[in-house]
Design an enzyme around this catalytic site. Structure first.
Site, mmCIF file in Angstrom:
data_model
loop_
_atom_site.group_PDB
_atom_site.id
_atom_site.type_symbol
_atom_site.label_atom_id
_atom_site.label_comp_id
_atom_site.label_asym_id
_atom_site.label_seq_id
_atom_site.Cartn_x
_atom_site.Cartn_y
_atom_site.Cartn_z
ATOM 1 N N LYS A 49 -23.186 78.093 64.907
ATOM 2 C CA LYS A 49 -22.407 79.085 64.169
ATOM 3 C C LYS A 49 -22.519 78.843 62.664
ATOM 4 O O LYS A 49 -22.575 79.783 61.877
ATOM 5 C CB LYS A 49 -20.940 79.047 64.625
ATOM 6 C CG LYS A 49 -20.755 79.818 65.925
ATOM 7 C CD LYS A 49 -19.509 79.476 66.677
ATOM 8 C CE LYS A 49 -19.560 80.065 68.081
ATOM 9 N NZ LYS A 49 -18.575 79.550 68.992
ATOM 10 N N GLN A 93 -12.861 76.701 68.615
ATOM 11 C CA GLN A 93 -13.827 76.558 69.706
ATOM 12 C C GLN A 93 -13.126 76.141 71.008
ATOM 13 O O GLN A 93 -12.394 75.161 71.034
ATOM 14 C CB GLN A 93 -14.878 75.494 69.300
ATOM 15 C CG GLN A 93 -16.027 75.347 70.256
ATOM 16 C CD GLN A 93 -16.906 76.595 70.351
ATOM 17 O OE1 GLN A 93 -17.304 77.162 69.354
ATOM 18 N NE2 GLN A 93 -17.175 77.048 71.561
ATOM 19 N N ASP A 116 -12.986 86.405 67.280
ATOM 20 C CA ASP A 116 -13.385 86.245 68.684
ATOM 21 C C ASP A 116 -12.809 87.369 69.546
ATOM 22 O O ASP A 116 -13.191 87.534 70.701
ATOM 23 C CB ASP A 116 -12.844 84.911 69.223
ATOM 24 C CG ASP A 116 -13.947 83.877 69.395
ATOM 25 O OD1 ASP A 116 -15.119 84.283 69.484
ATOM 26 O OD2 ASP A 116 -13.618 82.675 69.443
#
Ligand code: NAP
Length: 280
Positions: A49, A93, A116
């Site tokens: 990322k 995460q 997200d």
């Protein structure tokens, strides 16, 4: 033989567009990635990322916290990031180490920075068909279908797996695109026959070898979301690629299919957040 849907190529194209748009903003988009613990797979995701952010010309911050981090410490960090003006997107995460409540953490992220698309506010927006952010993996699948001019409208779409991250939002996006959607899960009787009726079959279960040729209609589009490891530790999907490819019209490979698109969609969402924060 099916046409291969090249996720790698498409993701590179999408990131190029994102980069070009980001350059026009008064301030470059910023993404904060929080990693708790030392899960090797999560570390790899976080590193990629960061690389994606560099490619797209984004600012990025990375926070690596020890596995012993408390709920309160994590909440304090998210709170701090919520308040940072140069941070447009916050990604914690998953999975989090045992003892940390994922739901509480996801709820604490400012919905405007929830790139997200996991916060109930954004899930609700998605459900009623007015999403600000696209859920990254299913959103990536929709980009693939668009690029290959595969229109779900009027098609029978069968999704295997009903997780909040993949299966459910995938079903919603296909439904909003006027597909007729069947959502299967571990309690679905006769899943084979349902899969074999699909014009578009999306598998997001996480079981190597699950989708065999007899579960696929001649000429169907087959999207393999799964990222499993075979007995040799090699990355693979749910779909028995060779035998299914000989029946399908389009198919995604693993690796090089949905995975790169998921990452590219995260960049797209961060750009969207940056535009909103800058009133563009
Ligand atoms: P998950 O949370 O474990 O969900 C799996 C789903 O599959 C559940 O809904 C489960 O049903 C269903 N299922 C399990 N066994 C089944 C069976 N025999 N028949 C039918 N359905 C069955 O997994 P996930 O997070 O959605 O991930 C699914 C796969 O996608 C994994 O391989 C993961 O690594 C991969 N993934 C890939 C990306 C990407 O970027 N490519 C992103 C996210 C995930 P129940 O609900 O009834 O338990």
């Amino acid at each position: 033989m099916a046409t291969l849907i090249d996720g790698k190529k498409l993701a590179a194209k999408l990131k190029e567009t994102v980069r070009a748009e980001a350059q026009l903003l008064p301030r470059r988009p910023g993404l904060a990635v929080v990693l708790v613990g030392d899960d090797p797979a999560s570390r790899v995701y976080v590193t990629s990322k960061r690389r994606d952010c560099e490619e797209c010309g984004f600012y990025s911050e990375e926070y690596a916290l020890p596995a012993q981090t408390t709920q309160a410490e994590l909440a304090a960090l998210v709170d701090e990031l919520n308040g940072k003006g140069h941070i447009d997107g916050i990604l914690v995460q998953l999975p989090l180490p045992k003892g940390l409540d994922e739901r509480k953490v996801l709820l604490s992220i400012d919905p405007g920075k929830d790139v997200d698309c996991f916060h109930p506010h954004n899930v609700g927006q998605l459900t009623i068909g007015t999403p600000v952010f696209q859920p990254c993996t299913p959103g990536g699948v929709m980009e693939m279908l668009r690029e290959y001019e595969i229109d779900p409208e009027g098609k029978r779409c069968v999704v295997l797996g009903r997780s909040n991250i993949v299966g459910k939002p995938m079903a919603l996006l296909l439904l909003h695109a006027n597909g007729t959607v069947v959502l299967c899960h571990s309690k679905t009787p006769d899943m084979k026959a349902l899969a074999a009726s699909a014009d578009i079959l999306v598998s997001a279960v996480g079981r190597t070898g699950l989708v065999t040729a007899d579960m696929v209609k001649e000429g169907a589009v087959v999207i393999d979301v799964a990222m499993n490891r075979d007995e040799n530790g090699k990355l693979c999907g749910d779909v028995c690629f060779e035998e299914v490819a000989s029946k399908a019209s389009y198919i995604t490979p693993v690796p090089g299919g949905v995975g790169p698109m998921t990452r590219a969609m995260l960049m797209k969402n961060t750009l969207t957040a940056a535009k909103l924060h800058q009133g563009v």
